[in-house]
Design an enzyme around this catalytic site. Sequence first.
Site, PDB file in Angstrom:
ATOM      1  N   GLU A 161       0.820  -1.223   0.000  1.00  0.00           N
ATOM      2  CA  GLU A 161       0.000   0.000   0.000  1.00  0.00           C
ATOM      3  C   GLU A 161       0.851   1.269   0.000  1.00  0.00           C
ATOM      4  O   GLU A 161       0.344   2.368   0.238  1.00  0.00           O
ATOM      5  CB  GLU A 161      -0.942  -0.012   1.207  1.00  0.00           C
ATOM      6  CG  GLU A 161      -1.912  -1.198   1.232  1.00  0.00           C
ATOM      7  CD  GLU A 161      -3.123  -1.013   0.311  1.00  0.00           C
ATOM      8  OE1 GLU A 161      -3.391  -1.906  -0.512  1.00  0.00           O
ATOM      9  OE2 GLU A 161      -3.787   0.031   0.425  1.00  0.00           O
TER      10      GLU A 161
ATOM     11  N   HIS B  20      -4.622   1.849   7.218  1.00  0.00           N
ATOM     12  CA  HIS B  20      -3.213   2.166   6.943  1.00  0.00           C
ATOM     13  C   HIS B  20      -2.573   2.719   8.216  1.00  0.00           C
ATOM     14  O   HIS B  20      -3.258   3.330   9.053  1.00  0.00           O
ATOM     15  CB  HIS B  20      -3.091   3.235   5.847  1.00  0.00           C
ATOM     16  CG  HIS B  20      -3.493   2.779   4.479  1.00  0.00           C
ATOM     17  ND1 HIS B  20      -4.210   3.562   3.597  1.00  0.00           N
ATOM     18  CD2 HIS B  20      -3.255   1.616   3.817  1.00  0.00           C
ATOM     19  CE1 HIS B  20      -4.405   2.898   2.461  1.00  0.00           C
ATOM     20  NE2 HIS B  20      -3.846   1.723   2.580  1.00  0.00           N
TER      21      HIS B  20
ATOM     22  N   CYS C  54      -2.869  11.552   3.430  1.00  0.00           N
ATOM     23  CA  CYS C  54      -3.165  10.578   2.367  1.00  0.00           C
ATOM     24  C   CYS C  54      -3.012  11.207   0.997  1.00  0.00           C
ATOM     25  O   CYS C  54      -2.694  10.538   0.021  1.00  0.00           O
ATOM     26  CB  CYS C  54      -4.602  10.076   2.455  1.00  0.00           C
ATOM     27  SG  CYS C  54      -5.020   9.243   3.973  1.00  0.00           S
TER      28      CYS C  54
HETATM   29  O1  SUG Z   1      -7.720   3.023  -0.052  1.00  0.00           O
HETATM   30  N1  SUG Z   1     -10.445   5.248  -0.093  1.00  0.00           N
HETATM   31  C1  SUG Z   1      -9.011   5.030   0.059  1.00  0.00           C
HETATM   32  C2  SUG Z   1      -8.459   5.963   1.087  1.00  0.00           C
HETATM   33  C3  SUG Z   1      -6.952   5.933   1.111  1.00  0.00           C
HETATM   34  C4  SUG Z   1      -6.375   6.671   2.265  1.00  0.00           C
HETATM   35  N2  SUG Z   1      -4.975   6.692   2.199  1.00  0.00           N
HETATM   36  C5  SUG Z   1      -4.131   6.682   3.257  1.00  0.00           C
HETATM   37  N3  SUG Z   1      -4.519   6.345   4.461  1.00  0.00           N
HETATM   38  N4  SUG Z   1      -2.892   6.949   3.057  1.00  0.00           N
HETATM   39  C6  SUG Z   1      -8.724   3.583   0.428  1.00  0.00           C
HETATM   40  O2  SUG Z   1      -9.485   3.004   1.222  1.00  0.00           O
HETATM   41  C7  SUG Z   1     -12.618   4.919  -1.140  1.00  0.00           C
HETATM   42  C8  SUG Z   1     -13.186   4.798  -2.521  1.00  0.00           C
HETATM   43  C9  SUG Z   1     -14.674   4.598  -2.554  1.00  0.00           C
HETATM   44  O3  SUG Z   1     -15.236   4.084  -1.609  1.00  0.00           O
HETATM   45  O4  SUG Z   1     -15.265   4.919  -3.606  1.00  0.00           O
HETATM   46  C10 SUG Z   1     -11.130   4.681  -1.105  1.00  0.00           C
HETATM   47  O5  SUG Z   1     -10.593   4.018  -1.957  1.00  0.00           O
END
Ligand code: SUG
Length: 440
Positions: free
Chosen positions: A172, A245, A363
């Site tokens: 990730e 994460h 993020c």
């Molecule tokens: O991978 N949300 C992302 C958020 C990522 C956050 N990044 C960090 N913590 N660095 C994920 O869960 C949601 C998309 C949706 O539901 O349409 C999403 O992918």
Amino acid sequence: MIEVQFDGLVGPTHNYAGLSAGNLASTTHAGQVSDPRAAAREGLAKMRFVRGLGVPQAVLPPHARPSLGTLRRLGFHGSDEEVIAAAGAGDGLYLRLCSSASAMWAANAATVTPSCDSADARVHLTPANLQPMFHRAIEADTTTRVLRAVFADAARFVVHDPLPGGGQLGDEGAANHTRLETSRGAAHLFSWGRAAWGASGGPTRHPARHTREASEAVARLHRLEAARCFFPRQHPDGIDAGAFHTDVLAMGNGRFFALHELAFLDDSRLVDDLRRVLGDELFVVRATSRELPAGSAVASYPFNSQVLTLPDGSMAVVAPEDAREDASSRAFLERVVQSGGPVSALHYVGVRQSMRNGGGPACLRLRVPLTEPEVSALSGGVLLDEALDLALGAWIDRNYRDRLSPGDLADPKLAREGMQALDELTQLLRIGALYDFQRV
Ligand code: SUG
């Protein structure tokens, strides 16, 4: 060394499709109407703010969505319009999976280490394979292309292929990597939530995404000194509380390291190990669940702040507005500033559209520590200056809708608008033809 903040520009299909199990914001807001224009504007305003602090800021372009290439690989065929109509039929799952603007969360784009830490004295970037989630796994090819376009100078930069190995090497990216540094040198924390081979006792409610094997492979690829790499495990109870994460419950920069007690398993041993390498300069702030309930931390993201070193050497924390509104998160952040440690300023930025999908300020950016000659060696026009800021604002206003429901994803005009926008953007960023639709 200067840390450049590379933010993912929010894409024109930013929407709430509820695609990420274990990411409570994503599942909670599923089906709601989004505002892609406001989302992109919020992201740009954050970049402007960071640049205003004197920190170099750059942008990474969104990916083309819906991903027509992915839909075709799944057997949807005919013209673009026919592919979209067929994938959007029924519950429209494949269209939703292929329409997420999730590449905006650039902390998941890659893991990056600076040239001073690598045996070959180059900056290493490994694009994350993002294997565990379909809608994110399809980012890796374009991300690799984008990074190779920006970090093209092979004498200074290495952009590896994403890790092979499917879910067993689920990676990730930088969301699970923290680099700390004192006068005794650097230390790298590569955290992981599950092991493909060997470890048991993971979370029971939500999935763990990143594997230990992936972290170890990235550390090897980047040719880091083994004695300076640590591989702590994300606390299974933290993942079960919604911290999918590491950057949901921990943050670090230079000699500053802040963590929630549910960030890592056996965190007291981790801190002891870090002190052995980094010495007493390391300044640690730890929040207990009593001070800061995990539910508050997950809902309002105080740890998903950008910790920035400013030109005068002091540090500032850039936190989401949501953390200001949560009493315990705010009190914790104020404690960070008042603790006599290296952080001397606290700012809040509004990134609410992104927060509703589980993405805070940290993020939205990929940290890329570079020397001055390395900054000069970047290709294209991705560094944000006033002219690019103005041009991007106008570009957003010209191309983005201010309302998008999951049902709107089936509108074939949306895909065309996206192509038009991205075509303009590659010219603004002088980055060449990146997208499949530009190459045919
Ligand atoms: O991978 N949300 C992302 C958020 C990522 C956050 N990044 C960090 N913590 N660095 C994920 O869960 C949601 C998309 C949706 O539901 O349409 C999403 O992918």
